[in-house]
Design a protein around this motif. Structure first.
Motif, mmCIF file in Angstrom:
data_model
loop_
_atom_site.group_PDB
_atom_site.id
_atom_site.type_symbol
_atom_site.label_atom_id
_atom_site.label_comp_id
_atom_site.label_asym_id
_atom_site.label_seq_id
_atom_site.Cartn_x
_atom_site.Cartn_y
_atom_site.Cartn_z
ATOM 1 N N SER A 1 37.923 41.282 52.588
ATOM 2 C CA SER A 1 37.448 41.369 51.199
ATOM 3 C C SER A 1 36.998 40.002 50.695
ATOM 4 O O SER A 1 35.973 39.883 50.014
ATOM 5 N N ASN A 2 37.779 38.953 51.009
ATOM 6 C CA ASN A 2 37.418 37.593 50.614
ATOM 7 C C ASN A 2 36.058 37.204 51.183
ATOM 8 O O ASN A 2 35.200 36.653 50.483
ATOM 9 N N THR B 1 42.741 33.304 49.813
ATOM 10 C CA THR B 1 43.729 33.371 48.738
ATOM 11 C C THR B 1 44.791 32.309 48.995
ATOM 12 O O THR B 1 45.374 32.255 50.078
ATOM 13 N N ALA C 1 33.167 45.084 47.181
ATOM 14 C CA ALA C 1 33.808 43.937 46.540
ATOM 15 C C ALA C 1 34.261 44.255 45.119
ATOM 16 O O ALA C 1 35.385 43.945 44.722
ATOM 17 N N GLU C 2 33.395 44.892 44.349
ATOM 18 C CA GLU C 2 33.696 45.153 42.937
ATOM 19 C C GLU C 2 34.756 46.231 42.756
ATOM 20 O O GLU C 2 35.564 46.169 41.827
ATOM 21 N N SER C 3 34.762 47.230 43.641
ATOM 22 C CA SER C 3 35.728 48.323 43.506
ATOM 23 C C SER C 3 37.038 48.035 44.240
ATOM 24 O O SER C 3 38.000 48.788 44.107
ATOM 25 N N ARG C 4 37.064 46.957 45.026
ATOM 26 C CA ARG C 4 38.255 46.547 45.775
ATOM 27 C C ARG C 4 38.745 47.645 46.720
ATOM 28 O O ARG C 4 39.944 47.825 46.927
ATOM 29 N N TYR D 1 30.163 37.405 44.952
ATOM 30 C CA TYR D 1 31.007 38.083 43.978
ATOM 31 C C TYR D 1 32.292 37.292 43.767
ATOM 32 O O TYR D 1 32.966 36.904 44.722
ATOM 33 N N LYS D 2 32.609 37.036 42.512
ATOM 34 C CA LYS D 2 33.851 36.347 42.172
ATOM 35 C C LYS D 2 34.723 37.301 41.364
ATOM 36 O O LYS D 2 34.318 37.778 40.307
ATOM 37 N N ARG D 3 35.890 37.563 41.905
ATOM 38 C CA ARG D 3 36.805 38.506 41.236
ATOM 39 C C ARG D 3 37.274 37.928 39.908
ATOM 40 O O ARG D 3 37.710 36.782 39.836
ATOM 41 N N GLY E 1 33.128 39.411 49.717
ATOM 42 C CA GLY E 1 32.837 39.016 48.354
ATOM 43 C C GLY E 1 32.077 37.691 48.290
ATOM 44 O O GLY E 1 31.130 37.546 47.501
#
Length: 339
Positions: A327-328, A211, A156-159, A336-338, A331
Protein backbone atom coordinates in the motif's frame (compact mmCIF):
# COMPACT_ATOMS: atom_id res chain seq x y z
CA UNK A 1 16.67 -23.49 9.91
CA UNK A 2 16.35 -20.73 12.45
CA UNK A 3 13.84 -17.93 12.00
CA UNK A 4 16.59 -15.40 11.31
CA UNK A 5 17.98 -17.67 8.58
CA UNK A 6 14.62 -17.59 6.84
CA UNK A 7 14.76 -13.80 6.31
CA UNK A 8 15.06 -12.80 2.67
CA UNK A 9 17.07 -9.60 2.86
CA UNK A 10 17.44 -7.25 -0.06
CA UNK A 11 20.96 -6.14 -1.02
CA UNK A 12 22.60 -3.89 1.55
CA UNK A 13 24.44 -0.76 0.49
CA UNK A 14 27.44 0.89 2.09
CA UNK A 15 25.96 4.37 2.10
CA UNK A 16 24.96 5.61 5.55
CA UNK A 17 21.32 5.43 6.56
CA UNK A 18 19.61 8.80 6.71
CA UNK A 19 16.11 10.15 6.81
CA UNK A 20 16.52 13.36 4.83
CA UNK A 21 17.06 13.28 1.08
CA UNK A 22 19.86 15.40 -0.39
CA UNK A 23 18.36 15.10 -3.85
CA UNK A 24 16.30 17.94 -5.34
CA UNK A 25 12.51 17.46 -5.22
CA UNK A 26 12.26 17.33 -9.01
CA UNK A 27 14.55 14.28 -9.09
CA UNK A 28 12.49 12.48 -6.47
CA UNK A 29 9.25 13.38 -8.33
CA UNK A 30 10.65 11.95 -11.57
CA UNK A 31 9.58 8.46 -10.49
CA UNK A 32 5.98 9.55 -10.00
CA UNK A 33 5.89 11.41 -13.33
CA UNK A 34 7.28 8.47 -15.30
CA UNK A 35 5.16 5.98 -13.40
CA UNK A 36 1.90 7.87 -13.88
CA UNK A 37 2.53 8.02 -17.64
CA UNK A 38 3.23 4.28 -17.67
CA UNK A 39 0.13 3.45 -15.63
CA UNK A 40 -2.13 5.58 -17.82
CA UNK A 41 -0.91 3.68 -20.90
CA UNK A 42 -2.12 0.35 -19.48
CA UNK A 43 -5.47 -0.97 -18.33
CA UNK A 44 -6.51 -3.24 -15.48
CA UNK A 45 -7.16 -5.90 -18.11
CA UNK A 46 -3.46 -5.82 -19.11
CA UNK A 47 -2.48 -7.08 -15.66
CA UNK A 48 -4.51 -10.28 -15.95
CA UNK A 49 -2.64 -13.44 -16.98
CA UNK A 50 -3.47 -15.11 -20.30
CA UNK A 51 -5.16 -17.95 -18.45
CA UNK A 52 -6.61 -17.71 -14.97
CA UNK A 53 -9.20 -19.24 -12.68
CA UNK A 54 -11.83 -17.15 -10.92
CA UNK A 55 -13.58 -18.47 -7.82
CA UNK A 56 -16.85 -16.76 -6.89
CA UNK A 57 -19.01 -17.64 -3.87
CA UNK A 58 -22.77 -17.34 -3.68
CA UNK A 59 -23.81 -15.46 -0.54
CA UNK A 60 -25.94 -18.46 0.50
CA UNK A 61 -22.89 -20.75 0.65
CA UNK A 62 -21.92 -22.03 4.10
CA UNK A 63 -18.97 -20.20 5.65
CA UNK A 64 -17.34 -23.53 6.45
CA UNK A 65 -17.42 -24.63 2.80
CA UNK A 66 -16.17 -21.25 1.59
CA UNK A 67 -13.25 -21.36 4.00
CA UNK A 68 -12.28 -24.86 2.88
CA UNK A 69 -12.46 -23.75 -0.76
CA UNK A 70 -10.17 -20.78 -0.06
CA UNK A 71 -7.58 -22.96 1.66
CA UNK A 72 -7.72 -25.72 -0.96
CA UNK A 73 -7.15 -23.21 -3.75
CA UNK A 74 -4.43 -21.30 -1.92
CA UNK A 75 -6.26 -17.97 -1.92
CA UNK A 76 -7.31 -15.61 0.89
CA UNK A 77 -10.28 -13.83 -0.70
CA UNK A 78 -13.01 -14.24 -3.30
CA UNK A 79 -15.84 -12.18 -4.82
CA UNK A 80 -19.38 -12.73 -3.56
CA UNK A 81 -22.42 -13.04 -5.80
CA UNK A 82 -26.04 -12.60 -4.79
CA UNK A 83 -28.16 -15.00 -6.86
CA UNK A 84 -31.34 -13.17 -5.84
CA UNK A 85 -30.32 -9.78 -7.21
CA UNK A 86 -27.90 -11.18 -9.83
CA UNK A 87 -25.30 -8.68 -8.69
CA UNK A 88 -21.84 -8.49 -7.18
CA UNK A 89 -22.18 -8.50 -3.38
CA UNK A 90 -18.70 -7.64 -2.11
CA UNK A 91 -15.58 -9.60 -1.21
CA UNK A 92 -14.99 -12.39 1.27
CA UNK A 93 -11.67 -11.54 2.95
CA UNK A 94 -9.60 -12.36 6.01
CA UNK A 95 -11.33 -9.47 7.78
CA UNK A 96 -14.58 -11.46 7.75
CA UNK A 97 -12.91 -14.33 9.57
CA UNK A 98 -11.33 -11.96 12.08
CA UNK A 99 -14.81 -10.60 12.84
CA UNK A 100 -16.09 -14.17 13.21
CA UNK A 101 -13.31 -15.10 15.63
CA UNK A 102 -13.88 -11.98 17.73
CA UNK A 103 -17.59 -12.75 17.82
CA UNK A 104 -17.14 -16.33 19.01
CA UNK A 105 -14.49 -15.32 21.54
CA UNK A 106 -16.65 -12.68 23.19
CA UNK A 107 -20.26 -13.70 22.50
CA UNK A 108 -20.41 -17.46 22.43
CA UNK A 109 -19.17 -20.64 24.07
CA UNK A 110 -16.97 -23.02 22.09
CA UNK A 111 -19.77 -25.59 21.88
CA UNK A 112 -22.18 -22.97 20.55
CA UNK A 113 -19.56 -21.83 18.06
CA UNK A 114 -19.16 -25.33 16.62
CA UNK A 115 -22.91 -25.73 16.31
CA UNK A 116 -23.44 -22.34 14.68
CA UNK A 117 -20.60 -22.54 12.19
CA UNK A 118 -22.06 -25.67 10.60
CA UNK A 119 -25.13 -23.73 9.46
CA UNK A 120 -23.59 -20.25 9.07
CA UNK A 121 -24.01 -18.75 5.59
CA UNK A 122 -21.82 -16.07 4.07
CA UNK A 123 -24.73 -13.64 4.11
CA UNK A 124 -24.79 -13.94 7.92
CA UNK A 125 -21.33 -12.32 8.12
CA UNK A 126 -22.96 -8.89 7.76
CA UNK A 127 -24.82 -9.56 11.04
CA UNK A 128 -21.55 -10.52 12.73
CA UNK A 129 -20.05 -7.16 11.70
CA UNK A 130 -22.81 -5.34 13.56
CA UNK A 131 -22.43 -7.53 16.65
CA UNK A 132 -18.70 -6.86 16.96
CA UNK A 133 -19.02 -3.21 15.98
CA UNK A 134 -17.06 -3.54 12.74
CA UNK A 135 -17.76 -1.07 9.92
CA UNK A 136 -19.47 -2.52 6.84
CA UNK A 137 -17.03 -3.30 4.01
CA UNK A 138 -16.73 -0.93 1.08
CA UNK A 139 -18.36 -2.13 -2.14
CA UNK A 140 -15.44 -1.21 -4.40
CA UNK A 141 -15.21 -2.25 -8.06
CA UNK A 142 -14.11 -0.98 -11.46
CA UNK A 143 -14.30 -1.73 -15.19
CA UNK A 144 -11.66 -4.00 -16.79
CA UNK A 145 -10.64 -1.29 -19.27
CA UNK A 146 -10.03 1.33 -16.58
CA UNK A 147 -6.44 2.54 -16.53
CA UNK A 148 -3.94 1.10 -14.10
CA UNK A 149 -3.51 4.63 -12.78
CA UNK A 150 -7.19 4.71 -11.81
CA UNK A 151 -6.86 1.24 -10.27
CA UNK A 152 -3.88 2.32 -8.16
CA UNK A 153 -5.64 5.48 -7.00
CA UNK A 154 -8.75 3.49 -6.07
CA UNK A 155 -6.71 0.94 -4.11
CA UNK A 156 -4.77 3.67 -2.31
CA UNK A 157 -7.74 5.89 -1.46
CA UNK A 158 -10.05 3.07 -0.34
CA UNK A 159 -7.27 1.27 1.58
CA UNK A 160 -8.26 -2.10 0.13
CA UNK A 161 -5.79 -4.72 -1.12
CA UNK A 162 -7.81 -5.90 -4.10
CA UNK A 163 -10.55 -4.69 -6.40
CA UNK A 164 -12.94 -6.80 -8.53
CA UNK A 165 -13.38 -6.03 -12.21
CA UNK A 166 -17.04 -5.89 -13.23
CA UNK A 167 -18.52 -5.75 -16.70
CA UNK A 168 -21.96 -6.24 -18.31
CA UNK A 169 -23.21 -8.79 -20.80
CA UNK A 170 -23.73 -7.05 -24.14
CA UNK A 171 -26.96 -8.94 -24.85
CA UNK A 172 -28.95 -8.31 -21.68
CA UNK A 173 -26.82 -5.98 -19.55
CA UNK A 174 -26.43 -8.55 -16.76
CA UNK A 175 -23.58 -7.76 -14.40
CA UNK A 176 -20.67 -10.20 -14.42
CA UNK A 177 -17.45 -10.55 -12.44
CA UNK A 178 -14.46 -10.69 -14.81
CA UNK A 179 -11.61 -11.05 -12.34
CA UNK A 180 -9.95 -9.49 -9.30
CA UNK A 181 -6.74 -7.47 -9.42
CA UNK A 182 -4.58 -7.07 -6.33
CA UNK A 183 -1.88 -4.70 -5.18
CA UNK A 184 0.66 -7.47 -5.61
CA UNK A 185 -0.42 -8.31 -9.17
CA UNK A 186 -0.19 -4.64 -10.20
CA UNK A 187 3.23 -4.14 -8.61
CA UNK A 188 4.54 -7.34 -10.17
CA UNK A 189 3.32 -6.06 -13.56
CA UNK A 190 5.17 -2.79 -12.94
CA UNK A 191 8.29 -4.64 -11.80
CA UNK A 192 8.31 -6.70 -15.00
CA UNK A 193 7.35 -4.00 -17.54
CA UNK A 194 8.48 -0.58 -16.29
CA UNK A 195 11.58 0.25 -18.33
CA UNK A 196 12.82 3.40 -16.58
CA UNK A 197 14.71 1.39 -13.96
CA UNK A 198 17.30 4.13 -13.41
CA UNK A 199 14.61 6.26 -11.79
CA UNK A 200 13.96 3.48 -9.27
CA UNK A 201 17.48 3.48 -7.82
CA UNK A 202 16.70 5.83 -4.96
CA UNK A 203 16.56 4.64 -1.38
CA UNK A 204 13.53 4.38 0.87
CA UNK A 205 15.03 7.06 3.11
CA UNK A 206 15.26 9.46 0.16
CA UNK A 207 11.76 8.70 -1.08
CA UNK A 208 10.31 8.60 2.44
CA UNK A 209 8.27 5.48 1.71
CA UNK A 210 7.03 3.40 4.63
CA UNK A 211 5.56 3.62 8.10
CA UNK A 212 7.82 4.77 10.92
CA UNK A 213 7.20 5.47 14.59
CA UNK A 214 4.35 4.20 16.76
CA UNK A 215 4.51 0.79 15.08
CA UNK A 216 2.33 -1.76 16.85
CA UNK A 217 4.40 -4.73 18.00
CA UNK A 218 4.00 -7.85 20.13
CA UNK A 219 6.28 -10.34 21.87
CA UNK A 220 6.46 -14.11 21.55
CA UNK A 221 4.40 -14.40 24.74
CA UNK A 222 1.56 -12.09 23.63
CA UNK A 223 -1.75 -14.03 23.43
CA UNK A 224 -3.07 -14.57 19.91
CA UNK A 225 -6.38 -12.86 20.69
CA UNK A 226 -4.51 -9.68 21.68
CA UNK A 227 -2.72 -9.61 18.33
CA UNK A 228 -6.02 -10.18 16.51
CA UNK A 229 -7.49 -7.24 18.43
CA UNK A 230 -4.49 -5.15 17.32
CA UNK A 231 -5.37 -5.88 13.68
CA UNK A 232 -8.85 -4.49 14.24
CA UNK A 233 -8.06 -1.54 16.53
CA UNK A 234 -5.27 -0.19 14.34
CA UNK A 235 -6.60 -1.31 10.93
CA UNK A 236 -3.39 -3.16 10.11
CA UNK A 237 -2.63 -6.53 8.52
CA UNK A 238 0.62 -7.48 10.26
CA UNK A 239 2.25 -7.14 13.68
CA UNK A 240 6.03 -7.51 14.01
CA UNK A 241 7.10 -9.85 16.81
CA UNK A 242 10.11 -8.39 18.64
CA UNK A 243 12.22 -9.15 21.70
CA UNK A 244 13.04 -6.82 24.60
CA UNK A 245 15.70 -5.08 22.45
CA UNK A 246 13.25 -4.45 19.58
CA UNK A 247 14.98 -7.08 17.45
CA UNK A 248 12.60 -8.54 14.87
CA UNK A 249 11.93 -12.24 15.48
CA UNK A 250 8.91 -12.83 13.29
CA UNK A 251 5.69 -11.28 11.96
CA UNK A 252 2.12 -12.37 12.74
CA UNK A 253 -0.18 -11.63 9.81
CA UNK A 254 -3.92 -11.55 9.25
CA UNK A 255 -3.50 -14.53 6.94
CA UNK A 256 -2.50 -16.57 10.02
CA UNK A 257 -6.08 -16.15 11.21
CA UNK A 258 -7.29 -18.40 8.39
CA UNK A 259 -5.83 -21.48 10.07
CA UNK A 260 -7.66 -20.64 13.31
CA UNK A 261 -10.98 -20.22 11.53
CA UNK A 262 -10.51 -23.45 9.59
CA UNK A 263 -9.53 -25.54 12.62
CA UNK A 264 -12.24 -24.00 14.80
CA UNK A 265 -9.79 -23.63 17.70
CA UNK A 266 -11.69 -20.74 19.23
CA UNK A 267 -10.76 -21.98 22.70
CA UNK A 268 -7.03 -21.62 21.99
CA UNK A 269 -6.91 -17.90 21.34
CA UNK A 270 -5.16 -17.23 24.64
CA UNK A 271 -2.06 -19.23 23.68
CA UNK A 272 1.17 -17.25 23.07
CA UNK A 273 1.60 -16.07 19.49
CA UNK A 274 5.02 -17.73 19.43
CA UNK A 275 3.39 -21.10 20.02
CA UNK A 276 0.72 -20.44 17.41
CA UNK A 277 3.33 -19.65 14.74
CA UNK A 278 4.99 -23.03 15.26
CA UNK A 279 1.96 -24.57 13.55
CA UNK A 280 2.61 -22.72 10.31
CA UNK A 281 3.11 -24.93 7.24
CA UNK A 282 6.66 -25.79 6.22
CA UNK A 283 6.32 -23.79 3.01
CA UNK A 284 5.72 -20.56 4.94
CA UNK A 285 8.04 -18.05 3.19
CA UNK A 286 9.45 -16.42 6.32
CA UNK A 287 9.94 -12.71 6.91
CA UNK A 288 11.07 -10.40 4.13
CA UNK A 289 13.25 -7.54 5.34
CA UNK A 290 15.04 -4.51 3.94
CA UNK A 291 16.91 -1.43 5.17
CA UNK A 292 16.41 2.28 4.66
CA UNK A 293 19.20 2.12 2.08
CA UNK A 294 17.38 -0.34 -0.13
CA UNK A 295 15.82 1.04 -3.29
CA UNK A 296 12.55 0.61 -5.12
CA UNK A 297 14.55 -1.26 -7.75
CA UNK A 298 15.76 -3.86 -5.25
CA UNK A 299 12.27 -4.19 -3.74
CA UNK A 300 10.74 -4.68 -7.20
CA UNK A 301 13.34 -7.41 -7.77
CA UNK A 302 11.95 -9.22 -4.72
CA UNK A 303 8.35 -8.70 -5.87
CA UNK A 304 9.18 -10.31 -9.23
CA UNK A 305 10.43 -13.46 -7.49
CA UNK A 306 8.33 -13.76 -4.33
CA UNK A 307 4.73 -13.13 -3.33
CA UNK A 308 5.30 -10.51 -0.65
CA UNK A 309 2.84 -8.11 0.97
CA UNK A 310 5.26 -6.05 3.05
CA UNK A 311 8.90 -5.77 4.04
CA UNK A 312 10.06 -5.14 7.58
CA UNK A 313 12.64 -2.35 7.68
CA UNK A 314 15.50 -3.18 10.06
CA UNK A 315 18.87 -1.70 11.00
CA UNK A 316 22.25 -3.45 11.02
CA UNK A 317 21.37 -5.13 14.33
CA UNK A 318 18.03 -6.46 13.03
CA UNK A 319 16.15 -3.95 15.19
CA UNK A 320 12.79 -2.74 13.95
CA UNK A 321 12.91 0.58 12.08
CA UNK A 322 9.65 0.57 10.12
CA UNK A 323 7.42 -1.26 7.67
CA UNK A 324 7.03 -0.73 3.94
CA UNK A 325 3.83 -2.28 2.64
CA UNK A 326 2.54 -2.71 -0.90
CA UNK A 327 0.00 0.00 0.00
CA UNK A 328 2.86 2.39 0.86
CA UNK A 329 4.58 1.70 -2.47
CA UNK A 330 1.42 1.90 -4.57
CA UNK A 331 0.33 5.13 -2.91
CA UNK A 332 3.72 6.73 -3.46
CA UNK A 333 3.86 5.79 -7.14
CA UNK A 334 0.61 7.68 -7.88
CA UNK A 335 1.38 10.57 -5.55
CA UNK A 336 -1.30 9.68 -2.99
CA UNK A 337 -0.74 10.90 0.55
CA UNK A 338 -2.99 9.42 3.20
CA UNK A 339 -4.72 12.16 5.23
Amino acid sequence: MSMMDSYLNTPRHNTPQHKNSNRPPEEVDEIQSLMCSFLKEHTAYDVLPISYRLIVFDTRLLVKKALNALVQNGIVSAPLWCSETQKFAGMLTVTDFINLIQYYYTHSSVDDAFREIDSFELTHLRKVEKLVGAPPPQLVSMKPMSTLYDACRLLAESRVHRVPLLDCETENGTEMIVSVITQYRILKFIASNFMHTKALRQSLSELKIGTFGHIVTASMSTPVIQVINMFVEHNISAVPIVDENNVVLNVYETIDVMSIARSGKYNELDVPVGEAMEARPQEYPGVHTCTLNDTLYSIFSIIRKHRVYRLIIIDSENRLVGIVSLSNILGYLVGYKRP
